[in-house]
Design an enzyme around this catalytic site. Sequence first.
Site, PDB file in Angstrom:
ATOM      1  N   ASP A   1       0.827  -1.206   0.000  1.00 34.10           N
ATOM      2  CA  ASP A   1       0.000   0.000   0.000  1.00 34.10           C
ATOM      3  C   ASP A   1       0.863   1.258   0.000  1.00 34.10           C
ATOM      4  O   ASP A   1       2.080   1.206   0.163  1.00 34.10           O
ATOM      5  CB  ASP A   1      -0.956   0.013   1.207  1.00 34.10           C
TER       6      ASP A   1
ATOM      7  N   ASN B   1      -7.996  -3.980  14.413  1.00 30.10           N
ATOM      8  CA  ASN B   1      -9.341  -4.350  13.939  1.00 30.10           C
ATOM      9  C   ASN B   1      -9.294  -5.438  12.861  1.00 30.10           C
ATOM     10  O   ASN B   1     -10.285  -5.690  12.189  1.00 30.10           O
ATOM     11  CB  ASN B   1     -10.085  -3.118  13.416  1.00 30.10           C
TER      12      ASN B   1
ATOM     13  N   HIS C   1      -7.392  -5.423  10.143  1.00 28.69           N
ATOM     14  CA  HIS C   1      -7.119  -5.015   8.759  1.00 28.69           C
ATOM     15  C   HIS C   1      -5.773  -5.561   8.286  1.00 28.69           C
ATOM     16  O   HIS C   1      -4.843  -5.704   9.067  1.00 28.69           O
ATOM     17  CB  HIS C   1      -7.226  -3.493   8.571  1.00 28.69           C
TER      18      HIS C   1
ATOM     19  N   GLU D   1      -9.909  -2.428   5.425  1.00 26.15           N
ATOM     20  CA  GLU D   1     -10.572  -2.248   6.709  1.00 26.15           C
ATOM     21  C   GLU D   1     -11.805  -3.155   6.795  1.00 26.15           C
ATOM     22  O   GLU D   1     -12.244  -3.718   5.788  1.00 26.15           O
ATOM     23  CB  GLU D   1     -10.992  -0.776   6.867  1.00 26.15           C
TER      24      GLU D   1
END
Length: 242
Positions: free
Chosen positions: A71, A142, A144, A149
């Site tokens: 990313d 979380n 990800h 996400e």
Amino acid sequence: MNNNINFIKCSSYEELSKKTANDFITVIKNKPNSVLGLATGSSPMGVYKELIKAYENKEISFRDCVSFNLDEYIGLKKEYEDQTYKYFMNDNLFSKIDINKDNTFFPIDAFSTNMNQDFESYDSKIDSYNGLDILILGIGNNGHIGFNEPGSLIDSKTRMIDLTESTIKANSRFFKSENDVPRKSVTMGLSTILKAKKIVLVVVGDSKKEALNALMNSKSFDSNWPCTALVNHDNVVVYYIG
């Protein structure tokens, strides 16, 4: 364990880093022109230090390797070059090994302001090299992976996404003002990730325990925990500290 992921408990961050690096070293020794999938953040830094050592000891060469990063931010102000993932990779790995910089790819130029690009062309570029031989991933609190996400689709490809408020707040410490923090990034999608031939996930930090438990106990993909996409892959190793 309800899936065929290989979970390996490590006693320290050093052990985790060495084991992960050894997976990369094995792949590169078997195929000197390996296509590597790389991630940024604090979790893989120890891995990169081990890979640099292996290069310095003439155990491996990256001369014929190609890399694709997971990313990158988009719409970053020029003054923050040192916050780009490209800078991170150059600083922590590329400048210390013999990889050809022309063979290191990122999903976007972080300073680009064009939000209407064909981001999926990154997937095509990876395919043109016959896919990733090995990919390292970190994980968020979380669940990800990359910037996928909760709510990300299993068939998602490389795309631009809005950063969550919690991510923006967490990143604000690196910028003069919260207004300067990028609001968007471009990430490999879950389907892009799952095309890698081998995936190594490193789980570092107590805050990741809930996400790790979700992955350990998943039989199938749950979009509330993007990391559970990995249960659909048959060659995943998870290194965690326990």
